[in-house]
Motif scaffolding. Structure first.
Motif, PDB file in Angstrom:
ATOM      1  N   LYS B  15      21.819  33.299 -45.866  1.00  0.00           N
ATOM      2  CA  LYS B  15      20.541  32.684 -45.492  1.00  0.00           C
ATOM      3  C   LYS B  15      20.588  31.188 -45.705  1.00  0.00           C
ATOM      4  O   LYS B  15      20.042  30.417 -44.916  1.00  0.00           O
ATOM      5  CB  LYS B  15      19.402  33.273 -46.336  1.00  0.00           C
ATOM      6  CG  LYS B  15      19.063  34.674 -45.885  1.00  0.00           C
ATOM      7  CD  LYS B  15      17.556  34.884 -45.865  1.00  0.00           C
ATOM      8  CE  LYS B  15      17.255  36.289 -45.405  1.00  0.00           C
ATOM      9  NZ  LYS B  15      17.535  37.284 -46.477  1.00  0.00           N
ATOM     10  N   LEU B  18      22.415  29.720 -42.915  1.00  0.00           N
ATOM     11  CA  LEU B  18      21.568  29.728 -41.728  1.00  0.00           C
ATOM     12  C   LEU B  18      20.610  28.552 -41.753  1.00  0.00           C
ATOM     13  O   LEU B  18      20.461  27.819 -40.775  1.00  0.00           O
ATOM     14  CB  LEU B  18      20.799  31.046 -41.687  1.00  0.00           C
ATOM     15  CG  LEU B  18      19.943  31.303 -40.454  1.00  0.00           C
ATOM     16  CD1 LEU B  18      20.839  31.531 -39.251  1.00  0.00           C
ATOM     17  CD2 LEU B  18      19.066  32.512 -40.667  1.00  0.00           C
ATOM     18  N   ILE B  22      20.289  24.458 -39.385  1.00  0.00           N
ATOM     19  CA  ILE B  22      19.241  23.885 -38.540  1.00  0.00           C
ATOM     20  C   ILE B  22      19.719  22.552 -38.002  1.00  0.00           C
ATOM     21  O   ILE B  22      19.391  22.155 -36.896  1.00  0.00           O
ATOM     22  CB  ILE B  22      17.920  23.768 -39.325  1.00  0.00           C
ATOM     23  CG1 ILE B  22      17.291  25.159 -39.398  1.00  0.00           C
ATOM     24  CG2 ILE B  22      16.959  22.780 -38.666  1.00  0.00           C
ATOM     25  CD1 ILE B  22      16.026  25.235 -40.159  1.00  0.00           C
ATOM     26  N   TYR B  52      19.884  11.848 -24.261  1.00  0.00           N
ATOM     27  CA  TYR B  52      18.534  11.513 -24.704  1.00  0.00           C
ATOM     28  C   TYR B  52      17.707  10.934 -23.562  1.00  0.00           C
ATOM     29  O   TYR B  52      16.591  11.359 -23.307  1.00  0.00           O
ATOM     30  CB  TYR B  52      18.579  10.524 -25.874  1.00  0.00           C
ATOM     31  CG  TYR B  52      17.182  10.105 -26.268  1.00  0.00           C
ATOM     32  CD1 TYR B  52      16.388  10.967 -27.037  1.00  0.00           C
ATOM     33  CD2 TYR B  52      16.629   8.901 -25.844  1.00  0.00           C
ATOM     34  CE1 TYR B  52      15.091  10.617 -27.363  1.00  0.00           C
ATOM     35  CE2 TYR B  52      15.336   8.550 -26.176  1.00  0.00           C
ATOM     36  CZ  TYR B  52      14.570   9.409 -26.933  1.00  0.00           C
ATOM     37  OH  TYR B  52      13.285   9.077 -27.246  1.00  0.00           O
ATOM     38  N   LEU B  55      16.897  13.520 -20.804  1.00  0.00           N
ATOM     39  CA  LEU B  55      15.893  14.482 -21.246  1.00  0.00           C
ATOM     40  C   LEU B  55      14.536  13.812 -21.357  1.00  0.00           C
ATOM     41  O   LEU B  55      13.519  14.353 -20.938  1.00  0.00           O
ATOM     42  CB  LEU B  55      16.296  15.077 -22.596  1.00  0.00           C
ATOM     43  CG  LEU B  55      17.529  15.982 -22.571  1.00  0.00           C
ATOM     44  CD1 LEU B  55      17.934  16.359 -23.973  1.00  0.00           C
ATOM     45  CD2 LEU B  55      17.264  17.231 -21.756  1.00  0.00           C
ATOM     46  N   THR B  88      18.502  21.756 -21.494  1.00  0.00           N
ATOM     47  CA  THR B  88      17.869  22.286 -22.694  1.00  0.00           C
ATOM     48  C   THR B  88      18.261  23.740 -22.913  1.00  0.00           C
ATOM     49  O   THR B  88      18.537  24.161 -24.031  1.00  0.00           O
ATOM     50  CB  THR B  88      16.342  22.180 -22.582  1.00  0.00           C
ATOM     51  OG1 THR B  88      16.016  20.858 -22.181  1.00  0.00           O
ATOM     52  CG2 THR B  88      15.673  22.485 -23.899  1.00  0.00           C
ATOM     53  N   ALA B  91      21.558  23.811 -24.348  1.00  0.00           N
ATOM     54  CA  ALA B  91      21.524  23.368 -25.737  1.00  0.00           C
ATOM     55  C   ALA B  91      21.027  24.490 -26.640  1.00  0.00           C
ATOM     56  O   ALA B  91      21.589  24.727 -27.716  1.00  0.00           O
ATOM     57  CB  ALA B  91      20.631  22.140 -25.866  1.00  0.00           C
ATOM     58  N   ILE B  92      19.976  25.188 -26.191  1.00  0.00           N
ATOM     59  CA  ILE B  92      19.426  26.272 -27.020  1.00  0.00           C
ATOM     60  C   ILE B  92      20.475  27.367 -27.192  1.00  0.00           C
ATOM     61  O   ILE B  92      20.640  27.931 -28.281  1.00  0.00           O
ATOM     62  CB  ILE B  92      18.124  26.818 -26.396  1.00  0.00           C
ATOM     63  CG1 ILE B  92      17.015  25.768 -26.546  1.00  0.00           C
ATOM     64  CG2 ILE B  92      17.708  28.121 -27.057  1.00  0.00           C
ATOM     65  CD1 ILE B  92      15.727  26.143 -25.873  1.00  0.00           C
ATOM     66  N   TYR B  95      22.872  26.252 -29.715  1.00  0.00           N
ATOM     67  CA  TYR B  95      22.204  26.204 -31.010  1.00  0.00           C
ATOM     68  C   TYR B  95      22.120  27.585 -31.643  1.00  0.00           C
ATOM     69  O   TYR B  95      22.444  27.762 -32.819  1.00  0.00           O
ATOM     70  CB  TYR B  95      20.799  25.637 -30.800  1.00  0.00           C
ATOM     71  CG  TYR B  95      20.130  25.211 -32.059  1.00  0.00           C
ATOM     72  CD1 TYR B  95      20.496  24.027 -32.672  1.00  0.00           C
ATOM     73  CD2 TYR B  95      19.131  25.978 -32.619  1.00  0.00           C
ATOM     74  CE1 TYR B  95      19.877  23.621 -33.833  1.00  0.00           C
ATOM     75  CE2 TYR B  95      18.506  25.582 -33.785  1.00  0.00           C
ATOM     76  CZ  TYR B  95      18.883  24.400 -34.390  1.00  0.00           C
ATOM     77  OH  TYR B  95      18.272  24.002 -35.535  1.00  0.00           O
ATOM     78  N   LEU B  96      21.745  28.555 -30.828  1.00  0.00           N
ATOM     79  CA  LEU B  96      21.652  29.921 -31.351  1.00  0.00           C
ATOM     80  C   LEU B  96      23.035  30.408 -31.767  1.00  0.00           C
ATOM     81  O   LEU B  96      23.203  31.068 -32.794  1.00  0.00           O
ATOM     82  CB  LEU B  96      21.054  30.863 -30.304  1.00  0.00           C
ATOM     83  CG  LEU B  96      19.570  30.624 -29.993  1.00  0.00           C
ATOM     84  CD1 LEU B  96      19.100  31.588 -28.926  1.00  0.00           C
ATOM     85  CD2 LEU B  96      18.735  30.805 -31.260  1.00  0.00           C
ATOM     86  N   LEU B  99      23.836  28.989 -35.108  1.00  0.00           N
ATOM     87  CA  LEU B  99      23.130  29.662 -36.211  1.00  0.00           C
ATOM     88  C   LEU B  99      23.805  30.981 -36.543  1.00  0.00           C
ATOM     89  O   LEU B  99      24.072  31.299 -37.707  1.00  0.00           O
ATOM     90  CB  LEU B  99      21.672  29.916 -35.817  1.00  0.00           C
ATOM     91  CG  LEU B  99      20.770  28.681 -35.698  1.00  0.00           C
ATOM     92  CD1 LEU B  99      19.395  29.095 -35.231  1.00  0.00           C
ATOM     93  CD2 LEU B  99      20.682  27.952 -37.026  1.00  0.00           C
ATOM     94  N   ARG B 100      24.089  31.739 -35.484  1.00  0.00           N
ATOM     95  CA  ARG B 100      24.684  33.054 -35.697  1.00  0.00           C
ATOM     96  C   ARG B 100      26.032  32.903 -36.380  1.00  0.00           C
ATOM     97  O   ARG B 100      26.384  33.668 -37.283  1.00  0.00           O
ATOM     98  CB  ARG B 100      24.871  33.747 -34.344  1.00  0.00           C
ATOM     99  CG  ARG B 100      24.193  35.110 -34.295  1.00  0.00           C
ATOM    100  CD  ARG B 100      24.516  35.840 -33.022  1.00  0.00           C
ATOM    101  NE  ARG B 100      25.754  36.558 -33.117  1.00  0.00           N
ATOM    102  CZ  ARG B 100      26.661  36.591 -32.150  1.00  0.00           C
ATOM    103  NH1 ARG B 100      26.453  35.943 -31.046  1.00  0.00           N
ATOM    104  NH2 ARG B 100      27.773  37.282 -32.302  1.00  0.00           N
ATOM    105  N   TYR B 103      25.765  32.099 -40.086  1.00  0.00           N
ATOM    106  CA  TYR B 103      25.288  33.265 -40.823  1.00  0.00           C
ATOM    107  C   TYR B 103      26.405  34.300 -40.973  1.00  0.00           C
ATOM    108  O   TYR B 103      26.678  34.790 -42.069  1.00  0.00           O
ATOM    109  CB  TYR B 103      24.106  33.869 -40.051  1.00  0.00           C
ATOM    110  CG  TYR B 103      23.447  35.012 -40.755  1.00  0.00           C
ATOM    111  CD1 TYR B 103      22.465  34.783 -41.713  1.00  0.00           C
ATOM    112  CD2 TYR B 103      23.783  36.329 -40.443  1.00  0.00           C
ATOM    113  CE1 TYR B 103      21.848  35.830 -42.354  1.00  0.00           C
ATOM    114  CE2 TYR B 103      23.174  37.390 -41.081  1.00  0.00           C
ATOM    115  CZ  TYR B 103      22.203  37.138 -42.036  1.00  0.00           C
ATOM    116  OH  TYR B 103      21.584  38.186 -42.667  1.00  0.00           O
TER     117      TYR B 103
END
Lengths: 429, 430
Positions: B15, B18, B22, B52, B55, B88, B91-92, B95-96, B99-100, B103
């Motif tokens: 955690k 994780l 961010i 930048y 976007l 975007t 990017a998401i 990003y995911l 994170l995965r 973790y």
């Protein structure tokens, strides 16, 4: 749990990202909306007789046909000698120029001069692509009056005319020794020569195409849109179902009924029969001169359209001309170049090389097949250059299709006018 | 972020990793995968720095569609906004993944997994990532050549883009569903839309069914063992498919001319004493179009069915003969199911193709003949009607809205077809 956290954190991410971005937008002073009218500072047009500084290069988009490119290469060469400004010619199809301009011009991707037919003027004006020209009367001297009007949108002069085209009467001297002067003579020819069962006709034209029908309507007092003294069209006043138009339509219908004009006639069929010598006379434009003279040789002759009640017929003319890019930084010199490449000398060169008729009254051309078109052009009126005109062609073509099938002209035309009005309302909403 | 140095197996908290991730890369550093962590962080920072501006302008543009006339081009801003959205989404996705990754690595370290060296982990990434490396460029290309224009069109349908409100002179505005509402409320749109739509459906079903029916009939006839010169006959029957449709339609258009066309002149008038108004009467124009489409479309179906017919085992028919089945029963219970099972997806595609068959309608009669009191011609289908709307009336937004409706209908067909095809695969027991 894991899912929840990852969801949570991605939400955090998205929020921060959009927060970062929500669009502070471009960094600029929002107050100068009006000052940005054409980021190119308009040339201070001769306030004290001084022309702005000459640019090094002027760019122009020439329609990508070889003869036209050749002609302009020759013409601008002289301009370069006289002024010392070098002119860059980019071959660019006339039909694709607007799309490209509309997307790129504001970002500086357009030429100084571009070339368009007058029926696109409404689109050009509404998208704000062409600079408004301030021309003195002596600069406009020598151009055909109608051609100047054709490139004037709602009282704003947007272009300088280069070429004009209108239709006239081709006739086959073997069948029609003498050009008909009046509409009665033309009808007589039709009565004498028409023998539909053998596919022989006195005279033919595209009787459901409003482009060719207009002069017969106009001669009796019909009109498309009312025009005020300034030349501004009033689209709410449509004269296509008035007495004059109905009278003209009755005349056309009588030709269908008498069998002079067959139902379902198309341009291809007319051209084919005329080439084969089966038709005495046809109404068509200068674009067919070479095709017809190849087929008919010395038998081919051209004359202006016959008169109705002693009045010359006002055929529709199309005008193509040069427009100055709204976003050009050299508007003064671009205008100067446009005037130069349409002056009498250049117009003559252009006619000799490219074969298109000059939109000028002070140019003498020595070509007996093309000269009559220029005579006719003096009586011609430009097609209305407002977008509303695009709503007229189809309903009127349809109306004359019904008229050719024997329906009552008055009723049919009233329906057509209703449709035109509906379409215009739709367009303008 | 200070990291304790030393053996820490089993002390990594997934955690915590994780939460650290961010900011991409930090979680990986915490897991002491320094190479990976720094790569992630550099990618993240580079993305922010490089994109930048895009976007920023993009989001601002898609929300406002510009604020200064003649300076802002709403169409450009809409396009930039869509590109910003696509970036975007990328990017998401990254990003995911990050994170995965943090973790999972932390979890594995907790379970006593040995951290691979830089070289090993590079090797692993290469092995795992190689297929993605091959597919990736194509995928990105696809997004910008297919998805992007589609999104742009959908965007336009919700603006007020018409000739009288055209960039660069004017700015566009978002108008929500107004175009769609107009389509069903404004009389001139509504009446025309429903009459055009109903003819489009009739055209699709009748014309396609005719071409499939004729192809089926001929395929079965030519396949009969008593027919000689099979190859020659098949070659002849394929010809309408071999000649370019453009040419055929234009020639037919001339042949169907009421007064001058060969069909009235040389066939009907000598035989029956009168011709038919092929190009001037809506009913006969539709009739002629359906016949022409049948002519153009049957060879494909014929070739398809001929191929499938070859593959039906003769055991079936022998067994049927033993049971005393007649000709019709054999056709009904053996031939037809075989044919349809094998070709259903392709047949559905034929229907879809005719639904949007712009070229035949436009080339034959430009959607004519005119009908009194309506702004579409007697043979206009949706797609040709949209075309004339856009080009004559310059109703760009409305055209985009109708295109979306057409797209949804065709997508419905396609979905149905894929579902059917899958069910056939599972059938498999034939």
């Amino acid at each position: 749990m894991k899912k929840a956290t990852s969801l949570l954190s991605s939400a955090v991410f998205v929020v921060t990202l959009t927060g970062l971005l929500t669009a502070c937008g471009p960094d600029r002073d929002e107050g100068n909306g009006s000052a940005s009218e054409g980021s190119a500072t308009p040339a201070n047009e001769e306030q004290d007789g001084a022309a702005p500084e000459k640019p090094e290069v002027l760019t122009m988009w020439v329609n990508d046909e070889e003869v036209q490119l050749d002609a302009y290469e020759q013409i601008v060469e002289k301009y370069e000698e006289e002024t010392g400004i070098s002119v860059e010619i980019t071959p660019f199809s006339m039909l694709d120029q607007l799309e490209s301009l509309s997307l790129d011009a504001a970002a500086g991707g357009g030429p100084d001069l571009f070339y368009q037919p007058n029926d696109r003027l409404g689109d050009i004006y509404l998208q704000g692509l062409a600079a408004e020209l301030e021309l003195t009367s002596e600069q406009l001297e020598g151009y055909t009056e109608g051609a100047i009007q054709a490139l004037n949108y709602d009282g704003v002069q947007l272009g300088i005319p280069a070429v004009i085209e209108t239709y006239a009467l081709y006739y086959n001297t073997e069948l029609v020794p003498e050009a008909p002067k009046t509409i009665e003579e033309l009808e007589q020819i039709a009565a004498d020569l028409t023998n539909a069962s053998a596919d022989e006709y006195g005279f033919l034209f595209e009787g459901t195409n409003f482009y060719y029908l207009y002069p017969f309507i106009e001669a009796h007092g019909g009109y498309v849109f009312d025009q005020d003294g300034e030349g501004v069209y009033d689209t709410s006043n449509i004269g296509l179902a008035n007495e004059g138009t109905v009278e003209g339509a009755n005349l056309i219908q009588s030709w269908y009924e008498a069998g002079y004009l067959p139902v379902g006639i198309t341009d291809d069929i007319i051209k084919g029969y005329f080439r084969d010598g089966q038709v005495g006379a046809v109404i068509s434009g200068p674009w067919n001169v070479s095709e017809f003279s190849e087929a008919l040789g010395d038998q081919l002759a051209v004359a202006p359209l016959p008169t109705i009640d002693g009045k010359n017929l006002s055929s529709y003319s199309g005008v193509k001309g040069w427009l100055v890019n709204e976003y050009s930084e050299n508007q003064y010199w671009a205008t100067d170049l446009a005037l130069y490449i349409t002056n009498p000398e250049s117009a003559l060169t252009y006619f000799e090389v490219a074969g298109e008729l000059p939109a000028r009254t002070d140019v003498e051309i020595d070509d007996e097949l093309r000269q009559p078109f220029l005579q006719q052009a003096e009586y011609a009126v430009p097609m209305p250059n407002i977008p509303a005109m695009s709503s007229v062609w189809d309903p009127m073509g349809d109306a004359f299709e019904f008229i050719s099938q024997g329906e009552d002209p008055q009723e049919v035309l009233e329906e057509a006018v209703q449709q035109i009005a509906d379409k215009i309302a739709l367009q303008e909403n | 972020m200070k990291l304790e140095v030393g053996e820490r197996t089993g002390r990594n908290h997934p955690k915590r990793a994780l939460c650290l991730s961010i900011i991409p890369g930090l979680g990986q550093l915490y897991n002491r995968r320094y190479g990976k962590g720094s790569v992630f962080f550099i990618l993240f920072a580079a993305f922010i720095i490089v994109f930048y501006d895009i976007l920023n302008i993009g989001y601002w543009g898609i929300l406002t569609l510009g604020t200064l006339e003649r300076v802002d081009d709403s169409r450009m801003l809409l396009a930039q906004g869509i590109i910003a959205l696509i970036l975007t989404v990328f990017a998401i996705g990254f990003y995911l993944f990050n994170l995965r990754d943090a973790y999972k690595d932390a979890k594995r370290i907790q379970q006593g997994w040995r951290i691979p060296s830089l070289r090993e982990s590079f090797q692993q990434a290469w092995d795992k990532g190689f297929p993605y490396l091959l597919v990736g460029p194509g995928l990105v290309f696809l997004i910008f050549t297919v998805v992007f224009p589609l999104l742009f069109m959908i965007g336009l349908a919700f603006t007020n883009y018409t000739l009288y409100n055209a960039p660069p002179r004017n700015l566009l505005d978002w108008v929500g569903f107004e175009n769609f509402v107009q389509l069903v409320t404004v009389p001139i749109w509504r009446e025309t839309f429903f009459s055009v739509f109903s003819w489009t459906l009739i055209w699709t079903f009748v014309a396609t069914t005719c071409q499939v029916g004729l192809g089926l009939l001929l395929a079965i006839m030519v396949n009969d063992p008593r027919i000689k010169f099979k190859k020659f006959i098949r070659t002849i029957l394929i010809l309408p498919w071999a000649v370019p449709a453009f040419v055929t339609i234009l020639i037919f258009s001339a042949m169907f001319n009421d007064n001058f066309g060969a069909i009235n002149r040389d066939i009907f008038i000598p035989l029956f004493g009168h011709g038919f108004p092929w190009l001037t009467d809506p009913f006969w124009a539709r009739f002629a179009l359906i016949m022409i489409q049948t002519w153009l479309g049957f060879p494909f179906v014929f070739a398809l069915f001929t191929g499938v017919l070859q593959s039906i085992s003769s055991d079936w028919y022998e067994a049927a003969d033993m049971d005393g089945a007649n000709r019709w029963q054999k056709f009904r219970h053996i031939t037809l199911p075989h044919l349809l099972f094998a070709t259903a997806p392709l047949l559905i595609m034929q229907y879809t193709g005719n639904f949007n068959n712009f070229s035949i309608i436009y080339l034959f009669n430009q959607g004519g003949p005119p009908i009194r009191g309506q702004n579409a011609g007697g043979t206009d289908i949706l797609i040709s009607w949209v075309y004339s709307l856009t080009f004559e009336n310059s109703q760009y937004s409305m055209a985009a809205a109708i295109s979306i409706i057409i797209g949804l209908i065709v997508a419905g067909f396609a979905l149905f077809q894929f579902r059917r095809s899958r069910s056939f695969k599972e059938e498999g027991s034939i």
